[in-house]
Design an enzyme around this catalytic site. Sequence first.
Site, PDB file in Angstrom:
ATOM      1  N   ASP A 131       0.673  -1.446  -0.324  1.00  0.00           N
ATOM      2  CA  ASP A 131       0.509   0.391   0.064  1.00  0.00           C
ATOM      3  C   ASP A 131       1.146   1.440   0.062  1.00  0.00           C
ATOM      4  O   ASP A 131       0.790   2.082   1.050  1.00  0.00           O
ATOM      5  CB  ASP A 131      -0.875   0.329   0.960  1.00  0.00           C
ATOM      6  CG  ASP A 131      -1.839   1.434   0.909  1.00  0.00           C
ATOM      7  OD1 ASP A 131      -2.112   1.482   0.061  1.00  0.00           O
ATOM      8  OD2 ASP A 131      -2.509   1.493   2.266  1.00  0.00           O
ATOM      9  N   GLU A 166       3.065  -8.625   7.235  1.00  0.00           N
ATOM     10  CA  GLU A 166       2.245  -9.126   7.281  1.00  0.00           C
ATOM     11  C   GLU A 166       1.932 -10.282   5.503  1.00  0.00           C
ATOM     12  O   GLU A 166       1.644 -10.089   5.082  1.00  0.00           O
ATOM     13  CB  GLU A 166       1.079  -7.795   6.511  1.00  0.00           C
ATOM     14  CG  GLU A 166       0.661  -7.687   7.473  1.00  0.00           C
ATOM     15  CD  GLU A 166      -0.320  -6.626   7.389  1.00  0.00           C
ATOM     16  OE1 GLU A 166      -1.108  -5.983   5.910  1.00  0.00           O
ATOM     17  OE2 GLU A 166      -1.134  -5.922   7.885  1.00  0.00           O
ATOM     18  N   TYR A 225      -7.373  -3.753  12.325  1.00  0.00           N
ATOM     19  CA  TYR A 225      -7.627  -2.285  12.040  1.00  0.00           C
ATOM     20  C   TYR A 225      -9.270  -2.199  12.603  1.00  0.00           C
ATOM     21  O   TYR A 225     -10.313  -2.414  11.421  1.00  0.00           O
ATOM     22  CB  TYR A 225      -7.313  -1.901  10.751  1.00  0.00           C
ATOM     23  CG  TYR A 225      -6.025  -1.068  10.001  1.00  0.00           C
ATOM     24  CD1 TYR A 225      -5.793   0.615  10.420  1.00  0.00           C
ATOM     25  CD2 TYR A 225      -5.266  -1.834  10.146  1.00  0.00           C
ATOM     26  CE1 TYR A 225      -3.941   0.703  10.422  1.00  0.00           C
ATOM     27  CE2 TYR A 225      -3.521  -1.589   9.796  1.00  0.00           C
ATOM     28  CZ  TYR A 225      -3.519   0.011  10.161  1.00  0.00           C
ATOM     29  OH  TYR A 225      -2.375  -0.014   9.673  1.00  0.00           O
ATOM     30  N   GLU A 239       0.740  -1.240  14.276  1.00  0.00           N
ATOM     31  CA  GLU A 239      -0.292  -0.791  13.215  1.00  0.00           C
ATOM     32  C   GLU A 239      -1.290  -0.675  14.487  1.00  0.00           C
ATOM     33  O   GLU A 239      -1.876  -1.922  14.296  1.00  0.00           O
ATOM     34  CB  GLU A 239      -0.105  -1.104  12.190  1.00  0.00           C
ATOM     35  CG  GLU A 239       1.264  -0.889  11.277  1.00  0.00           C
ATOM     36  CD  GLU A 239       0.787  -0.966   9.465  1.00  0.00           C
ATOM     37  OE1 GLU A 239       0.352  -1.602   8.890  1.00  0.00           O
ATOM     38  OE2 GLU A 239       1.577  -2.200   9.076  1.00  0.00           O
TER      39      GLU A 239
HETATM   40  C1  GCB Z   1      -1.330  -2.243   6.824  1.00  0.00           C
HETATM   41  C2  GCB Z   1      -0.527  -2.683   5.789  1.00  0.00           C
HETATM   42  C3  GCB Z   1      -0.095  -0.987   5.876  1.00  0.00           C
HETATM   43  C4  GCB Z   1      -1.264  -0.422   4.836  1.00  0.00           C
HETATM   44  C5  GCB Z   1      -1.951  -0.613   6.454  1.00  0.00           C
HETATM   45  C6  GCB Z   1      -3.386  -0.064   5.696  1.00  0.00           C
HETATM   46  O1  GCB Z   1      -2.132  -3.206   7.137  1.00  0.00           O
HETATM   47  O2  GCB Z   1       0.719  -3.068   6.629  1.00  0.00           O
HETATM   48  O3  GCB Z   1       1.341  -1.021   4.184  1.00  0.00           O
HETATM   49  O4  GCB Z   1      -0.707   0.644   4.225  1.00  0.00           O
HETATM   50  O5  GCB Z   1      -2.583  -1.676   6.519  1.00  0.00           O
HETATM   51  O6  GCB Z   1      -3.562   1.947   5.832  1.00  0.00           O
HETATM   52  O7  GCB Z   1      -4.032  -0.301   5.479  1.00  0.00           O
END
Ligand code: GCB
Length: 647
Positions: free
Chosen positions: A208, A452, A505, A541
């Site tokens: 990403d 990941e 997330y 994260e």
């Molecule tokens: C993740 C990735 C990261 C992305 C992020 C997102 O899990 O490790 O590279 O930018 O999520 O914002 O989706």
Amino acid sequence: MCLPVKRQVLRALWLFAVLDTGLLLDGGMLYPRESSSREVKELSGLWVFRADRSPSRKQGFDEAWYKRRLEETGPVIDVPVPASYNDITQDPAIRDFIGWVWYERELVVPTHWIRDDTIRVVLRVGSAHYNSVVWVNGVSVTQHEGGHLPFEAEVSDVIRKDPTGSCRITIAVNNTLTLQTLPPGNIQYMNDRTRYPDGFFVQSIYFDFFNYAGIHRPVLLYTTPKAYVDDITVVTDFSDNTGLVSYIVSVKGAVTAALKVTLMDKQGHCVASSNGPFGVLKVQDVKLWWPYLTHENPGYLYSMEVRLNAADGRTTYEDVYTLPVGIRTVNVTSTQFLINNKPFYFHGVNKHEDSDIRGKGLDWPLIVKDFNLLKWLGANSFRTSHYPYAEEILQMCDRHGIVVIDESPGVGIKDIRSFGNASLSHHLIVMEELVRRDKNHASVVMWSVANEPASEMPPADYYFNTVIKHTKDLDPTRPVTFISSSNFARDKGAPYVDVICINNYFSWYHDPGHLEVIPIQLNTEYENWHGKYKKPIIQSEYGADAVPGVHVDPPVMFTEEYQKIVLQNYHKVFDQKRAQYLIGELIWNFADFMTTQGVTRVVGNKKGIFTRQRQPKAAAFVLKERYWRLANETGRLPLWTKYPCSL
Ligand code: GCB
């Protein structure tokens, strides 16, 4: 055997073992530094440039563009080095270009470099993304695969062929990713002529961030004597108030060599010295290297001067190289991360090398601004998501006491075809290049071999076990991890890592809009991981997109309010778990950054707590308040930093 002596023996054994682990790489990659025996000539500035737009992208090789000045074989434009080329022009074809681009720079080298054949001249590229081929005066001098680590070639003989010292450097760089590159990618040709024009193809990537390309870090010419210090490895320890620095120096080009190693404090006073290619320096009343906000004098660095006197039967040589050395230890228990035997809690960020116009190009104003923002925020650490950052950034971390989780470019390994032998061999080489480059940085406390990966796939188990094992063989002094995405990897990979790093997330990709699910889901996730593996956890994260200036209350996704509450809901659980086994929290992301265009991205990823221009969103103030509070609780704040509002 008393403990310090035993430790010294173990360290020395390890240092020898490193030289004997079946290394794939030959030689060192010391950062080029000026000294009484070494000169450095930076080649930053304007280079000439052409993208090979031929359908095969091979015209440059077919016509041997490297044999003549680039402007003699077609049109050229000016481009800055270091910088990505993508955002420099107004041409969308350059922004989205895939294939070979050609860079060229002409210079005249100093006369004594030509006349004095006891001098060795080396060309070094800090990084170029992704594949590079380098010529000097039309002669091929090196090739390199990989977009984030330095490579170099000795060019003494080539430049001496032209007694005027004129030197034309040509570098062809190709950003095409394959299933075997790191990160992987895949070119797809669209052959349906009712829908796509002739020759249409896209590069699919599984990560990403924008696949910025070009020469991203400085290109240098530097000299050493013909007999020279090729590599230095240090490992540090302490016992009571005595610091211990075990070292190995490797020398090249000498028949006989004498080495003197002197460790100096910040005032330039010698605190320990030794002779010979390996040994242990003992430092009385040692000043340890401490992270930012944990000590009144963080980031203390000694200088280790290595002085070589050598001969090759004909000539005598003197070479001097000075390495900054921070003395500290790193250890992991089932619930803690220890730096200098004290529990360390990571309160920090994930970053990207990314900014307007220069893309991933090294940019000093940006680097200094980012360090000022980290300090303002009260951040003590960051992870180099998702690739190795410039050495210059790690040097800043050493000096400012910012702790680093150093990540390989193993991001987006999702396709089963990326788990074969070719990918694995390349991954092992990249880990060697990374450890070789960064092993002596006090700030680097852990290696991350991947982000990941699809670790639920059957071949992933063997693949990651091998990469992690090799990394531990290369450096048993630092823990190793890979970053897991939410639940997927719970049964895979984790047995081999020292610290469990989890990205999730909640209320964003899962249960969007439902902020209330965060505490329960996070709690369940932590209990499962820790219950099963009894290893400490870092929340590597978490976050939410916020388009700056967009406000809605009660909060909805993409507003500054929503981003704030996501953070606050995570923080509630962090505060319970950090009393048990949570050893860190790293926000995704420090700043907004550019990505491939797509329906979930509004001109890039907006999960930054700062905008791409480094202005704070509301969430930055939440985090600042929290990080300073954590620093007050867990660290020992230096007097001058106790009151962040006065900064
Ligand atoms: C993740 C990735 C990261 C992305 C992020 C997102 O899990 O490790 O590279 O930018 O999520 O914002 O989706």
